[in-house]
Write a protein that holds these residues in place. Structure first.
Motif, PDB file in Angstrom:
ATOM      1  N   LYS A   1      -8.339 -15.959-130.132  1.00 35.15           N
ATOM      2  CA  LYS A   1      -8.237 -17.403-130.252  1.00 35.15           C
ATOM      3  C   LYS A   1      -7.450 -17.984-129.079  1.00 35.15           C
ATOM      4  O   LYS A   1      -6.652 -17.297-128.434  1.00 35.15           O
ATOM      5  N   GLN A   2      -7.688 -19.269-128.853  1.00 34.61           N
ATOM      6  CA  GLN A   2      -6.934 -19.995-127.837  1.00 34.61           C
ATOM      7  C   GLN A   2      -6.391 -21.267-128.456  1.00 34.61           C
ATOM      8  O   GLN A   2      -7.145 -22.060-129.041  1.00 34.61           O
ATOM      9  N   ARG A   3      -5.066 -21.450-128.343  1.00 35.78           N
ATOM     10  CA  ARG A   3      -4.420 -22.636-128.890  1.00 35.78           C
ATOM     11  C   ARG A   3      -4.512 -23.755-127.872  1.00 35.78           C
ATOM     12  O   ARG A   3      -3.995 -23.652-126.756  1.00 35.78           O
TER      13      ARG A   3
ATOM     14  N   PRO B   1      -2.655 -25.798-122.598  1.00 39.16           N
ATOM     15  CA  PRO B   1      -3.263 -24.830-123.528  1.00 39.16           C
ATOM     16  C   PRO B   1      -2.728 -23.416-123.279  1.00 39.16           C
ATOM     17  O   PRO B   1      -2.405 -23.024-122.158  1.00 39.16           O
ATOM     18  N   CYS B   2      -2.654 -22.669-124.359  1.00 34.74           N
ATOM     19  CA  CYS B   2      -2.190 -21.283-124.269  1.00 34.74           C
ATOM     20  C   CYS B   2      -3.329 -20.393-123.779  1.00 34.74           C
ATOM     21  O   CYS B   2      -4.512 -20.681-124.023  1.00 34.74           O
ATOM     22  N   PRO B   3      -3.023 -19.305-123.103  1.00 36.55           N
ATOM     23  CA  PRO B   3      -4.088 -18.345-122.766  1.00 36.55           C
ATOM     24  C   PRO B   3      -4.610 -17.687-124.037  1.00 36.55           C
ATOM     25  O   PRO B   3      -3.899 -17.587-125.041  1.00 36.55           O
ATOM     26  N   PRO B   4      -5.881 -17.244-124.015  1.00 37.49           N
ATOM     27  CA  PRO B   4      -6.425 -16.589-125.206  1.00 37.49           C
ATOM     28  C   PRO B   4      -5.590 -15.364-125.586  1.00 37.49           C
ATOM     29  O   PRO B   4      -5.075 -14.648-124.728  1.00 37.49           O
ATOM     30  N   SER B   5      -5.475 -15.132-126.880  1.00 34.91           N
ATOM     31  CA  SER B   5      -4.703 -13.984-127.370  1.00 34.91           C
ATOM     32  C   SER B   5      -5.260 -13.539-128.714  1.00 34.91           C
ATOM     33  O   SER B   5      -5.979 -14.281-129.395  1.00 34.91           O
ATOM     34  N   TRP B   6      -4.919 -12.314-129.055  1.00 31.91           N
ATOM     35  CA  TRP B   6      -5.364 -11.772-130.347  1.00 31.91           C
ATOM     36  C   TRP B   6      -4.512 -12.361-131.467  1.00 31.91           C
ATOM     37  O   TRP B   6      -3.286 -12.388-131.385  1.00 31.91           O
TER      38      TRP B   6
ATOM     39  N   VAL C   1     -12.638 -17.849-129.250  1.00 29.71           N
ATOM     40  CA  VAL C   1     -13.278 -17.653-127.950  1.00 29.71           C
ATOM     41  C   VAL C   1     -13.862 -16.241-127.910  1.00 29.71           C
ATOM     42  O   VAL C   1     -13.673 -15.432-128.822  1.00 29.71           O
ATOM     43  N   ALA C   2     -14.592 -15.951-126.847  1.00 29.76           N
ATOM     44  CA  ALA C   2     -15.224 -14.633-126.717  1.00 29.76           C
ATOM     45  C   ALA C   2     -14.167 -13.532-126.702  1.00 29.76           C
ATOM     46  O   ALA C   2     -13.082 -13.687-126.131  1.00 29.76           O
ATOM     47  N   LEU C   3     -14.511 -12.411-127.343  1.00 27.08           N
ATOM     48  CA  LEU C   3     -13.564 -11.301-127.416  1.00 27.08           C
ATOM     49  C   LEU C   3     -13.181 -10.786-126.037  1.00 27.08           C
ATOM     50  O   LEU C   3     -12.066 -10.290-125.832  1.00 27.08           O
ATOM     51  N   ALA C   4     -14.103 -10.905-125.080  1.00 31.47           N
ATOM     52  CA  ALA C   4     -13.825 -10.390-123.738  1.00 31.47           C
ATOM     53  C   ALA C   4     -12.658 -11.116-123.077  1.00 31.47           C
ATOM     54  O   ALA C   4     -11.997 -10.567-122.201  1.00 31.47           O
ATOM     55  N   ARG C   5     -12.353 -12.347-123.497  1.00 33.50           N
ATOM     56  CA  ARG C   5     -11.269 -13.098-122.882  1.00 33.50           C
ATOM     57  C   ARG C   5      -9.900 -12.584-123.311  1.00 33.50           C
ATOM     58  O   ARG C   5      -8.887 -12.954-122.742  1.00 33.50           O
ATOM     59  N   CYS C   6      -9.853 -11.727-124.344  1.00 31.57           N
ATOM     60  CA  CYS C   6      -8.589 -11.138-124.793  1.00 31.57           C
ATOM     61  C   CYS C   6      -8.463  -9.683-124.386  1.00 31.57           C
ATOM     62  O   CYS C   6      -7.562  -8.976-124.865  1.00 31.57           O
TER      63      CYS C   6
END
Length: 613
Positions: free
Chosen positions: A301-303, A272-277, A312-317
């Motif tokens: 989002k996370q792919r 899986p990709c790390p979360p990104s905008w 995903v939560a905005l804080a993860r980006c």
């Protein structure tokens, strides 16, 4: 596009074994990859020529003939190094990817055939995409570079996979091995050399091509780079056509297309990709000119896989700042529009002439601007006008080919036109219809009443008529029957649009205002506007029909509590005006004009005799 690789064994081209590591070939082979990009019908903008892999050196990219196009360099999956963002530059040197690039763009004043080129000794630290900024006809781009196979044999395979020339040849060229020129050494970067057109031989007819195909076969040479770095991607197997004896790669046209192995998809980078905008496309600007704004959605989002992406939560980006969700647009684009007047009269009274109108490009302040700043194409200034034939006679078309009825009796028609605007003699007017008889009898025929008057007196309206199905009875009598007795598909229309002459501008006015005075004589007023058929302001209204904007009025005066009654005056003053005073400057004229009954309050003293009479 034409491309080729070549091996050089035991000793470099200069005969000097002290070359840098890119040209080091005393123990193993070194490979020269070269090609010509000749693809036509390219879109405007940037088109990919080839990709030069990491570690390549002795890079030479040269336009075969002078052209309006530009060579551009871009780091693979990175930024432009040369002539990017639609901003070509002049000749210069620059350092990038661990080497020095020499860029030469000849000036228009230089003697022909000087051409544009880019060279670098290398080795380059990252893969490099060679692009062409397309602005004119593609005259061809020749490129070459060397790969040190003793250091990284995978580079050769990657170069073949990433080079479009192996899979997308513009023409079925075959390049004999002896015709390819060796690579250019770093000390020979003075005058560019490239594959001359006479070395390219087009294969002959179908029989010659079929005879040669026995000497060639398809080979899977490797796989492409993964199309994703994470989240589930795919790699494609790379299939090329090779000459069996020398194992040299040639264009795909030499092999039999029927026996070509299918391209296979190989999963890769499934983590899986790390979360990104993730930002959507910008909406259109809220205005077509002047300051506006455009928006887009921005989500974290996370792919997870090739088909699954989750919010995903905005804080993860928060490791990276979020892209803006709103931005200004058209701030530097003032509203500049075309303004045009009414058409003039036709230059002739009959026949074909011309009419014109004024067209200007005006800014928001109403002042003239340059025409190239106005929005949209310039409206036409003049056009042909047809005032009809100058001959004063009746004109008519040929009779219709078909009878109006599919069965029984019908009519055939033709159009009749008077070329003198109604001055033709009515008694000599040709018929515009006559009866016709079909061999197929039918039960009923359609009967139409005359058209009603148009619902409009000018402009567009509607006219109507009655349509009935009638049938002949014995003795020649007619009766109305149901529509099933007539051909439904030939029923005449009952309603039709009618377009009369364009409505002239008219005067519009408000209601009359209240009287300007509450006692005695005053005036009423109203406002006028001249509007055309589209209710736009016009200056063409008939001034003779212009309504009045002002008229006189009179309001009866009423006594107040402070005003003494006539009887009181008679009893108190015995005919003496006493303290009664005039409040109107022209009371003497009122008295002379015998208007005292209307000005008793304003002209109290002057009209006292009238008050006591």
């Amino acid at each position: 596009m034409i491309s080729r690789t070549r091996n050089f064994q035991r000793g470099c081209l200069t005969g000097n074994n002290s070359e840098d590591r890119c040209g080091k070939c005393e123990a193993d082979d070194c490979h020269l990859i070269s090609g010509i990009f000749t693809q036509t019908n390219l879109p405007s903008g940037y088109s990919k020529v080839t990709r030069i892999p990491r570690g390549a050196c002795h890079v030479n990219i040269t336009q075969i003939k002078p052209s309006a196009n530009y060579i551009a360099l871009k780091v693979h999956r990175g930024q432009y190094l040369l002539n990017g963002q639609w901003s070509p530059t002049s000749s210069h040197r620059f350092k990038a990817l661990g080497t020095t690039f020499v860029y030469r763009r000849p000036l228009s004043s230089e003697p022909q055939p000087a051409t544009e080129y880019v060279r670098a000794r290398g080795p380059i630290e990252k893969s490099l995409d060679v692009m062409m900024l397309h602005r004119g006809s593609n005259q061809g781009i020749w490129y070459s570079y060397k790969i040190p196979t003793n250091k990284n044999k995978a580079n050769r395979t990657n170069a073949m996979q990433n080079d479009q020339s192996y899979l997308h040849a513009a023409q079925p060229y075959y390049i004999p091995p002896e015709s390819l020129q060796p690579g250019i050494q770093s000390q020979q970067l003075g005058q560019p050399t490239y594959l001359q057109p006479e070395y390219s031989q087009v294969l002959g007819g179908a029989s010659q091509r079929d005879a040669r195909r026995a000497d060639y076969l398809w080979r899977v040479t490797g796989v492409s780079e993964c199309n994703r770095t994470c989240g589930g991607g795919f790699q494609n197997t790379t299939v090329v056509c090779v000459e069996q004896e020398k194992q040299a790669i040639v264009t795909a046209d030499n092999c039999d297309a029927v026996t070509r192995p299918p391209v296979q998809l190989i999963p890769c980078n499934n983590a899986p990709c790390p979360p990104s905008w993730i930002a959507s496309q910008w909406t259109p600007c809220s205005t077509t000119c002047s300051a506006g704004f455009q928006t887009r959605t921005v989500e974290c989002k996370q792919r997870i896989s090739d088909t699954i992406s989750i919010n995903v939560a905005l804080a993860r980006c928060n490791a990276e700042p979020a892209p803006p969700a709103i931005q200004d647009c058209n701030r530097d684009k003032p509203c500049v529009n075309w303004k045009f007047g009414n058409w003039s009269r036709c230059s002739v009274d009959c026949g074909r002439g011309q009419r014109s109108r004024e067209v200007a490009c005006n800014g928001p302040d109403g002042k003239p601007r340059a025409e190239n700043t106005c929005v949209g194409p310039k409206p036409i200034v003049a056009e042909i006008c047809d005032m009809g034939s100058c001959a004063k006679a009746w004109f008519h078309t040929a009779w219709d080919d078909q009878c109006s009825s599919e069965c029984g009796e019908g009519v055939i028609k033709r159009r009749v036109h008077c070329a003198a605007d109604g001055a033709c003699a009515a008694r000599s007017r040709p018929r515009n219809s006559k009866s016709c008889q079909n061999e197929i009898p039918c039960g009923g025929i359609w009967f139409t009443s005359p058209w009603s008057k148009c619902t409009a007196t000018c402009g567009a309206g509607v006219k109507q008529r009655d349509v009935s199905c009638i049938k002949k009875l014995g003795g020649g009598a007619l009766t109305i029957v149901s529509e099933e007795n007539c051909a439904i598909d030939s029923k005449p229309v009952t309603e039709e649009e009618c377009v009369l002459q364009e409505c002239p501008p008219e005067w519009f006015h408000t209601e009359w205002s209240d009287c300007s005075t509450s006692c005695g004589s005053g005036f009423r007023s109203r406002e006028l506007k001249c509007l055309d058929a589209d209710e736009a302001t016009s200056l063409s209204c008939d001034q003779k029909l212009k309504p009045d904007t002002r008229k006189s009025c009179y309001s009866e005066c009423r006594r107040t509590q402070e005003q003494p009654s006539r009887r009181h005056h008679q009893s108190s003053s015995h005919g003496d005006p006493g303290s009664c005073e005039d409040t109107y400057d022209n009371c003497q004229l009122v008295l002379q004009a015998r208007l005292c009954p209307y000005y008793l309050q304003q002209c109290c003293r002057s009209c006292w005799r009238f008050r006591t009479s």
